[in-house]
Design a protein around this motif. Structure first.
Motif, PDB file in Angstrom:
ATOM      1  N   MET A  65      -4.329  -9.237  -4.070  1.00 60.55           N
ATOM      2  CA  MET A  65      -3.157  -8.128  -4.294  1.00 60.55           C
ATOM      3  C   MET A  65      -2.400  -9.159  -4.984  1.00 60.55           C
ATOM      4  O   MET A  65      -1.607  -9.586  -4.652  1.00 60.55           O
ATOM      5  N   TYR A  99       3.106  -5.845  -0.972  1.00 60.13           N
ATOM      6  CA  TYR A  99       2.478  -4.198  -1.154  1.00 60.13           C
ATOM      7  C   TYR A  99       3.017  -4.103   0.701  1.00 60.13           C
ATOM      8  O   TYR A  99       3.306  -4.866   1.141  1.00 60.13           O
ATOM      9  N   VAL A 153      -2.415   2.378   0.630  1.00 56.46           N
ATOM     10  CA  VAL A 153      -1.762   0.501   0.472  1.00 56.46           C
ATOM     11  C   VAL A 153      -0.343   0.719  -0.919  1.00 56.46           C
ATOM     12  O   VAL A 153      -1.573   1.309  -1.661  1.00 56.46           O
ATOM     13  N   TYR A 154       0.766   0.396  -0.699  1.00 60.76           N
ATOM     14  CA  TYR A 154       1.185   1.533  -1.951  1.00 60.76           C
ATOM     15  C   TYR A 154       2.054  -0.204  -2.001  1.00 60.76           C
ATOM     16  O   TYR A 154       2.267  -1.372  -1.734  1.00 60.76           O
ATOM     17  N   LEU A 155       1.899   0.082  -3.999  1.00 60.78           N
ATOM     18  CA  LEU A 155       1.905  -1.382  -4.440  1.00 60.78           C
ATOM     19  C   LEU A 155       3.288  -1.671  -4.831  1.00 60.78           C
ATOM     20  O   LEU A 155       3.944  -0.322  -6.024  1.00 60.78           O
ATOM     21  N   ARG A 156       4.104  -3.040  -4.946  1.00 59.89           N
ATOM     22  CA  ARG A 156       5.183  -2.590  -5.786  1.00 59.89           C
ATOM     23  C   ARG A 156       5.082  -3.032  -6.967  1.00 59.89           C
ATOM     24  O   ARG A 156       4.518  -3.745  -8.025  1.00 59.89           O
ATOM     25  N   PRO A 170      -2.802  -0.328  -9.528  1.00 57.40           N
ATOM     26  CA  PRO A 170      -4.182  -0.466  -8.485  1.00 57.40           C
ATOM     27  C   PRO A 170      -5.384  -0.840  -9.870  1.00 57.40           C
ATOM     28  O   PRO A 170      -5.777   0.293 -10.570  1.00 57.40           O
ATOM     29  N   PHE A 210      -4.958   3.832  -2.845  1.00 52.97           N
ATOM     30  CA  PHE A 210      -4.076   2.171  -3.306  1.00 52.97           C
ATOM     31  C   PHE A 210      -3.293   3.418  -3.907  1.00 52.97           C
ATOM     32  O   PHE A 210      -3.110   3.862  -5.637  1.00 52.97           O
ATOM     33  N   GLY A 269      -0.129   2.592  -6.573  1.00 53.58           N
ATOM     34  CA  GLY A 269       1.522   1.772  -7.921  1.00 53.58           C
ATOM     35  C   GLY A 269       2.480   2.720  -7.428  1.00 53.58           C
ATOM     36  O   GLY A 269       2.456   4.523  -8.031  1.00 53.58           O
ATOM     37  N   PHE A 308       9.414   1.356  -3.839  1.00 53.20           N
ATOM     38  CA  PHE A 308       9.096   0.741  -3.668  1.00 53.20           C
ATOM     39  C   PHE A 308      10.521   0.645  -2.079  1.00 53.20           C
ATOM     40  O   PHE A 308       9.846  -0.046  -1.204  1.00 53.20           O
TER      41      PHE A 308
END
Length: 235
Positions: A125, A129, A165-168, A172, A196, A198, A204
């Motif tokens: 990634m 995250y 899974v949190y994406l900053r 995704p 996933f 975002g 975040f």
């Protein structure tokens, strides 16, 4: 006494008798202090830490035959903390039958579970995250307990409702996310959903600062991809 008045009196007496029977035959009600005492005894039989109850709540199950709270079956849902994890809480429930269920494993095993997921997705990634494990409230699998590792817990059939899974500040990628979700499911076959998500920079930061009470708003979500194995495993 004439016949009409006699019927009215008989109706009133019958109603009072019925109410007394119903109220006398209801389930035994425990006080909050009694429930706290029970749950602390329950904890001491399973775990080595010391526990405190932070939020006990009695809740009604279904509708009763008469509009009286005490005539309806109730269960208790309690929030608890331990000396081992003083800044985190978990849930314990006392059913209407008096059985206890808790998810203290959500604290004991969370770091191991997150590390396993991290080992799969790290370096794949391009942004920061955060891995969140949603455990649910299932019982410990048979022959597992406080000293059980996460790998042993999985092998014994321990369930995980969801891994997010949190994406900053990142949307995704469909292809990469699907591949990683399948890899996670191979390593943790009892997980039901892998997500996933975002989220915005502001979302975040809020997540990292207060994971215990974090609630994400729709405006913070940039893109969400969800993969599940729940339906195929319950058909």
């Amino acid at each position: 006494m004439d016949t009409q008045n006699y019927k009215i009196l008989l109706f009133i007496l019958t109603g009072l008798l019925l109410l007394s029977v119903l109220s006398g035959c209801g389930p035994k009600q425990l006080t909050e202090e009694q429930v706290k005492g029970e749950v602390l005894d329950y904890f001491s039989s399973l775990y080595s830490a010391e526990f405190t109850i932070t939020q006990p709540e009695e809740q009604v199950v279904g509708a009763g035959p008469i509009p009286s709270f005490r005539s309806k079956p109730t269960y208790w849902s309690l929030t608890a903390a331990s000396s081992q994890f003083p800044d985190e809480t978990f849930t314990v429930v006392r059913t209407t039958s008096g059985a206890w269920h808790d998810n203290y494993y959500s604290l004991l095993l969370n770091d191991e579970a997150a590390a396993m997921v991290n080992g799969i997705i790290q370096n794949k990634m391009p942004v920061d995250y955060y891995i969140y494990i949603a455990w649910g409230l299932d019982d410990w699998p048979r022959e597992t307990g406080e000293e059980t590792t996460f790998q042993e817990w999985i092998e014994a059939g321990g369930m995980i409702q969801k891994i997010i899974v949190y994406l900053r500040e990142y949307e995704p990628d469909d292809c990469i996310s699907e591949i990683l979700a399948e890899e996670i499911h191979r390593e943790i076959p009892t997980v039901q959903f892998v997500v996933f998500m975002g989220i915005s920079e502001e979302g975040f930061i809020s997540l990292i600062n207060d994971i215990q009470s974090f609630k994400i708003s729709n405006t913070s979500i940039l893109k969400r991809l969800s993969y599940n194995w729940y339906e195929e495993e319950t058909e």
